[in-house]
Design a protein around this motif. Structure first.
Motif, short mmCIF file in Angstrom:
data_model
loop_
_atom_site.label_atom_id
_atom_site.label_comp_id
_atom_site.label_asym_id
_atom_site.label_seq_id
_atom_site.Cartn_x
_atom_site.Cartn_y
_atom_site.Cartn_z
N ALA A 138 -23.45 -10.27 45.44
CA ALA A 138 -24.58 -9.43 45.86
C ALA A 138 -25.08 -8.54 44.74
O ALA A 138 -26.24 -8.12 44.74
CB ALA A 138 -24.17 -8.58 47.06
N VAL A 173 -24.17 -13.66 54.75
CA VAL A 173 -23.78 -12.44 54.04
C VAL A 173 -22.39 -12.03 54.47
O VAL A 173 -22.12 -11.88 55.67
CB VAL A 173 -24.80 -11.31 54.32
CG1 VAL A 173 -24.36 -10.03 53.62
CG2 VAL A 173 -26.20 -11.72 53.87
N THR A 197 -28.23 -6.80 49.95
CA THR A 197 -28.32 -8.27 49.85
C THR A 197 -29.69 -8.82 50.19
O THR A 197 -29.92 -10.03 50.08
CB THR A 197 -27.28 -8.92 50.80
OG1 THR A 197 -27.58 -8.54 52.15
CG2 THR A 197 -25.87 -8.49 50.44
N ALA A 245 -21.02 -7.85 49.95
CA ALA A 245 -22.04 -7.12 50.71
C ALA A 245 -21.70 -5.64 50.82
O ALA A 245 -22.58 -4.82 51.10
CB ALA A 245 -22.19 -7.73 52.09
#
Length: 404
Positions: free
Chosen positions: A102, A157, A140, A135
């Protein structure tokens, strides 16, 4: 700990490969996904050097092999070799997970390698799951939208640190399992309940002392599951066993090495095949192998043949791949025929020097990997066949051999 009778053979497990750049969090993701310390985790890029294969049971996926790979942007001294091992892992993967961090810079140039791997798996028809890791460290949204635009896929995610999203990942992978995966049968529809099947299994130097080889074990188990009546004999007891029966077996499955002897004495009404031929269909492309065997007749003493076996055992006297098949070929075409051998995952990228490739039954490899070899030979227009098919052809009985 050794393999138990309850273990699913590695080649029959769903192979899930995890790919991404160095330090994208692949190993942390795997540990969170499996709930085990499968891979070493450190804040150092390139901690995973060679692929790590871990067999396990994951609900609801069942028996799996998780593959943790080296980063495909490895620029270390051994990076090229590590990337080659990652490519081999890709060839074995039934499902691929590409992990993005991320906190990466989100642009096409920075993510060129990930996108190239995505397209590589698409070309191979390997289902791909895109995962955005870390994350807990960064927003993200931008990366999610970028991947959606570039691949038309919605990435999942997750946070390997907190465990967020792992249940969703398992559900998504379950939906991506190839249709009919695991439903292939070694014996196909050749036999069914109450059919008598005779297995001819020479217990010579090729057979491990006190054990049966894997194709024999797997075939026997499948026949028992089908409720067949099974009789197992060594070659020297084959004729005696036939006379002890009230009727002829519906199917005789033999070791390819004794194809000729078994064919000579089998009842006319009994179908005949071999373990290697069955595995040629189970793990590979049988019609392609049969076509490849026809090319044998056009070989000459100047031809070059590659014999590829999956096992990495030390060569034995009267070894089928290193001694028996080469002897049969040289007897027919001349002693100066060049015959090369590779074992394990060693398989040349360039096959153009060869007139024929002969693959073993591949009981140690999953079908995805065997098919990647077949694709390579097709792309380079080099014929390929299989141990059992070759022996049946050279013995002159290939047309009499049944296939699933």
């Amino acid at each position: 700990m050794g393999v138990t009778l309850n273990d699913t053979p590695s080649a029959n497990r769903l192979h899930i490969g995890v790919f991404g750049k160095t330090n994208s969090g692949k190993s942390s993701f795997i540990n969170a996904f499996t709930g085990q310390e499968v891979s070493i985790v450190a804040d150092v890029a390139g901690t995973t050097t060679d692929p790590v294969y871990k067999a396990m049971e994951i609900h609801p996926l069942g028996p799996c092999t998780i593959i943790d790979t080296a980063g495909f942007d490895d620029e270390s001294i051994l990076g090229e070799q590590r990337i080659e091992r990652t490519k081999q892992a890709a060839d074995k993967s039934d499902l691929a997970v590409i992990v993005f961090a991320a906190d990466e810079v989100v642009d096409a140039a920075n993510m060129r390698e990930e996108l190239e791997w995505y397209r590589f798996f698409q070309k191979k028809n390997t289902p791909v799951l895109l995962v955005i890791n870390k994350a807990d460290m960064a927003d993200t949204k931008r990366l999610f939208e970028f991947l959606k635009k570039e691949t038309n896929e919605e990435a999942l995610v997750v946070s390997a640190k907190t465990g967020e999203g792992m249940t969703v990942v398992k559900d998504a992978l379950t939906r991506k399992v190839p249709e009919n995966y695991g439903e292939r049968l070694i014996t196909g529809e050749l036999v069914g309940e109450n059919d008598l099947v005779m297995l001819v299994m020479p217990q010579d130097i090729q057979a491990p002392k006190g054990r049966l080889i894997l194709p024999q074990v797997q075939t026997l188990r499948e026949l028992l599951d089908k409720k067949c009546l099974v009789m197992s004999v060594t070659t020297d007891k084959f004729v005696s066993a036939l006379t002890a029966l009230n009727g002829a077996p519906k199917l005789i499955i033999t070791d390819s090495q004794v194809f000729g002897d078994v064919y000579e004495h089998k009842p006319k009404e009994s179908m005949l095949t071999s373990f290697s031929v069955l595995f040629a269909a189970y793990k590979g492309d049988l019609p392609y192998y049969v076509e490849g065997a026809k090319k044998i007749d056009s070989l000459t003493e100047q031809s070059r043949v590659l014999i590829a076996e999956c096992c990495t055992h030390a060569p034995l006297s009267e070894d089928i791949g290193r001694v028996k098949i080469p002897r049969m070929l040289r007897k027919r075409f001349g002693e100066n025929m060049v015959i090369d051998h590779v074992s394990g995952t060693d398989f040349p990228e360039n096959l153009s020097d060869y007139d024929l490739v002969i693959q073993c039954g591949a009981c140690m490899f999953n079908r995805r990997y065997v098919m990647s070899r077949i694709e390579r030979t097709k792309e380079q227009a080099v014929p390929m066949t299989n141990y059992g098919i070759v022996i049946a052809h050279l013995t002159g009985i290939l047309e009499q051999v049944v296939t699933p």
